[in-house]
Design a protein around this motif. Sequence first.
Motif, PDB file in Angstrom:
ATOM      1  N   SER A 125       2.580  -0.626 -12.129  1.00  0.00           N
ATOM      2  CA  SER A 125       2.888  -0.860 -10.719  1.00  0.00           C
ATOM      3  C   SER A 125       3.714  -2.115 -10.534  1.00  0.00           C
ATOM      4  O   SER A 125       3.729  -3.000 -11.390  1.00  0.00           O
ATOM      5  N   SER A 126       4.428  -2.166  -9.416  1.00  0.00           N
ATOM      6  CA  SER A 126       5.246  -3.342  -9.086  1.00  0.00           C
ATOM      7  C   SER A 126       5.277  -3.504  -7.577  1.00  0.00           C
ATOM      8  O   SER A 126       4.633  -2.742  -6.847  1.00  0.00           O
ATOM      9  N   GLU A 127       6.019  -4.480  -7.097  1.00  0.00           N
ATOM     10  CA  GLU A 127       6.049  -4.790  -5.672  1.00  0.00           C
ATOM     11  C   GLU A 127       6.602  -3.638  -4.836  1.00  0.00           C
ATOM     12  O   GLU A 127       7.541  -2.963  -5.230  1.00  0.00           O
ATOM     13  N   LYS A 128       6.004  -3.457  -3.640  1.00  0.00           N
ATOM     14  CA  LYS A 128       6.438  -2.389  -2.736  1.00  0.00           C
ATOM     15  C   LYS A 128       7.394  -2.916  -1.665  1.00  0.00           C
ATOM     16  O   LYS A 128       7.942  -2.147  -0.876  1.00  0.00           O
ATOM     17  N   SER A 129       7.569  -4.238  -1.585  1.00  0.00           N
ATOM     18  CA  SER A 129       8.491  -4.813  -0.604  1.00  0.00           C
ATOM     19  C   SER A 129       9.184  -6.009  -1.232  1.00  0.00           C
ATOM     20  O   SER A 129       8.662  -6.621  -2.177  1.00  0.00           O
ATOM     21  N   PHE A 130      10.362  -6.356  -0.712  1.00  0.00           N
ATOM     22  CA  PHE A 130      11.041  -7.518  -1.262  1.00  0.00           C
ATOM     23  C   PHE A 130      10.362  -8.814  -0.822  1.00  0.00           C
ATOM     24  O   PHE A 130      10.411  -9.821  -1.528  1.00  0.00           O
ATOM     25  N   GLU A 131       9.682  -8.777   0.319  1.00  0.00           N
ATOM     26  CA  GLU A 131       8.884  -9.940   0.725  1.00  0.00           C
ATOM     27  C   GLU A 131       7.861 -10.270  -0.370  1.00  0.00           C
ATOM     28  O   GLU A 131       7.640 -11.447  -0.690  1.00  0.00           O
ATOM     29  N   ALA A 132       7.248  -9.250  -0.951  1.00  0.00           N
ATOM     30  CA  ALA A 132       6.249  -9.475  -2.004  1.00  0.00           C
ATOM     31  C   ALA A 132       6.905 -10.109  -3.235  1.00  0.00           C
ATOM     32  O   ALA A 132       6.297 -10.958  -3.905  1.00  0.00           O
ATOM     33  N   ILE A 133       8.141  -9.702  -3.539  1.00  0.00           N
ATOM     34  CA  ILE A 133       8.861 -10.301  -4.674  1.00  0.00           C
ATOM     35  C   ILE A 133       9.134 -11.782  -4.399  1.00  0.00           C
ATOM     36  O   ILE A 133       8.985 -12.635  -5.275  1.00  0.00           O
ATOM     37  N   ILE A 134       9.507 -12.096  -3.148  1.00  0.00           N
ATOM     38  CA  ILE A 134       9.754 -13.499  -2.793  1.00  0.00           C
ATOM     39  C   ILE A 134       8.462 -14.311  -2.888  1.00  0.00           C
ATOM     40  O   ILE A 134       8.439 -15.420  -3.436  1.00  0.00           O
ATOM     41  N   HIS A 135       7.362 -13.726  -2.398  1.00  0.00           N
ATOM     42  CA  HIS A 135       6.084 -14.458  -2.460  1.00  0.00           C
ATOM     43  C   HIS A 135       5.643 -14.695  -3.908  1.00  0.00           C
ATOM     44  O   HIS A 135       5.094 -15.750  -4.230  1.00  0.00           O
ATOM     45  N   ALA A 136       5.910 -13.728  -4.785  1.00  0.00           N
ATOM     46  CA  ALA A 136       5.567 -13.915  -6.201  1.00  0.00           C
ATOM     47  C   ALA A 136       6.331 -15.115  -6.765  1.00  0.00           C
ATOM     48  O   ALA A 136       5.786 -15.923  -7.530  1.00  0.00           O
ATOM     49  N   HIS A 137       7.596 -15.240  -6.352  1.00  0.00           N
ATOM     50  CA  HIS A 137       8.408 -16.373  -6.817  1.00  0.00           C
ATOM     51  C   HIS A 137       7.863 -17.696  -6.275  1.00  0.00           C
ATOM     52  O   HIS A 137       7.724 -18.681  -7.007  1.00  0.00           O
ATOM     53  N   LEU A 138       7.539 -17.699  -4.976  1.00  0.00           N
ATOM     54  CA  LEU A 138       7.010 -18.928  -4.357  1.00  0.00           C
ATOM     55  C   LEU A 138       5.730 -19.363  -5.072  1.00  0.00           C
ATOM     56  O   LEU A 138       5.552 -20.542  -5.397  1.00  0.00           O
ATOM     57  N   GLU A 139       4.855 -18.393  -5.343  1.00  0.00           N
ATOM     58  CA  GLU A 139       3.559 -18.736  -5.950  1.00  0.00           C
ATOM     59  C   GLU A 139       3.703 -19.156  -7.412  1.00  0.00           C
ATOM     60  O   GLU A 139       3.056 -20.099  -7.862  1.00  0.00           O
TER      61      GLU A 139
END
Lengths: 325, 325
Positions: free
Chosen positions: B303-317
């Motif tokens: 599985s992977s991110e379902k939204s690009f917001e989630a990809i950005i949050h992964a980077h922030l974290e």
Amino acid sequence: MKILVLGAAGMIGRKLIERLLQHGSLRGQAISKIHGFDVVEGAIASTDSVEVTMSAGNISEPTVVDALVEDQPDVIFHLAAIVSGEAEADFEKGYRVNMRGTQNLFDAVIARTGYVPRIVYASSIAVFGAPFPEAIDDDFHLTPLTSYGTQKAIGELLLADYSRKGHFDGIGLRLPTVVVRPGKPNLAASGFFSNIIREPLSGLPAVLPVSEDVMHWMASPRSAVGFFIHAAELDGDVVGPRRNLTMPGLAITVGGMIEALRSVAGSKASDLIEHKTDPTIAGIVANWPRNFSADRAESLGFSSEKSFEAIIHAHLEDELDGKLP
Amino acid sequence: MKILVLGAAGMIGRKLIERLLQHGSLRGQAISKIHGFDVVEGAIASTDSVEVTMSAGNISEPTVVDALVEDQPDVIFHLAAIVSGEAEADFEKGYRVNMRGTQNLFDAVIARTGYVPRIVYASSIAVFGAPFPEAIDDDFHLTPLTSYGTQKAIGELLLADYSRKGHFDGIGLRLPTVVVRPGKPNLAASGFFSNIIREPLSGLPAVLPVSEDVMHWMASPRSAVGFFIHAAELDGDVVGPRRNLTMPGLAITVGGMIEALRSVAGSKASDLIEHKTDPTIAGIVANWPRNFSADRAESLGFSSEKSFEAIIHAHLEDELDGKLP
């Protein structure tokens, strides 16, 4: 026009050289020389206009292959391979000959600056593995389930990339099962497709080891040779970057083949087929492709028989002087 | 549980080792040792329970690779490769490292009788070449249009056949483009996908060299590492003979990425993106895949991110301690 044939002692290689000698020209140029190479030395005589030479060796040795392209043949037909059954039984040998042998050829060509021959490469429908769609189209993925199919698929990938980079001008042909093979019955799992036609046409019995509803994809030796000649003549730019083509064929059931045999040679021929199921062969064949749509190759002018009767007639004409038993 | 990571100094390799150290176990067994290998030596410290060692060298040398599998690691992650641009520019080097290096690894494993490790192989969506269907499914053929893609496809074929023969237990992962890559902007043609998010999130300007309607297939570094761990844990029998899997990702346009950046970090971030078309990069990207359906991988639990917001949050974290600029 100088031509190199690797795999010259095999059934298709031999017929290919004979056809080239009949034509006398290729790509609009008179053929001056044909060199045939195989693990065993072939024997085809020169003609008044074409010098035919033969040699034997192993393509897994880089120096051997390098010497073969020394005089820079204009067209190279690469049909040399360990066959499917042997490549499966001897893992190391299959990779050494089928994969590294092919790499040796490609690298020997690359090593010669400014030398850009047409290479016609014999691939196989063994690059495909079950489960299959109803008909395998030109976009279906390569998932070989044999080492032979894997080695052929690797050759296809290299051929496409080396051609894309301009190192040579390659075309790969995924050959159907070639039927009717001349000669004696052999033990290859696919042998029965030829045996059940060839033997009765000579008044001899044959064993059918699978059920009549088995369907497979076939073309005559005559058509197979035609594919190689046509591929050699093609304009590479028209083919585009997808350099490997599923060749046309005929999808027919074993029952259909027997019906065609009866219609051509009567029931005294078809009655010579003994139905005797061999679970091992039936199991192998169950994983083989049944049907294809070879749209790209057909649009590029490749063609083969449209009926199994035509395949039988090609055999009668090419091997039996057109005579029924 | 001993683990070997080839490509340990790269972004994914490094994060993979860190994740393994956090987990402490793999395939239900405590990890005792991780060895990381790359062309340059990585630097990751051992923990109380796991000994981490590092070495440097070139996988194109058979003896080097042979020494790496000497102590028979239970799981081998093979991420070592010359990247796409370099493999295209240096034909010989790409084949030497990406193709022969991979063969060296596989052959070193085969040479050890009774040694059947799990090998997780980093492939790429570069195995696919245009023209593409609307979404590339699990049955679409491999027609790479780069040498890198060709080399990865050959690795896939070998991995499947060697696994089928029981020589090892391999799984190949076709990774999406990994976004957001940490670090400095680089000149890779795909670099802008990360640059336009990472730089503005740090208050820095970034250049967008393509139009906003470009669509591409992406997953976060966090998801990419997750793919490798999940692949290591999978039951090979459940995967079946088709050992190479297109990993899940998110198909999104550049416009959608910018909109997500604005929603997470405001227009003061998205306004830092300068639109300045680069015809060379736009031309390269036009031949890249836009969208996939990764049904097989998803059914196997990837599985992977379902939204690009989630990809950005992964980077922030993972890279910025969860903080916006």
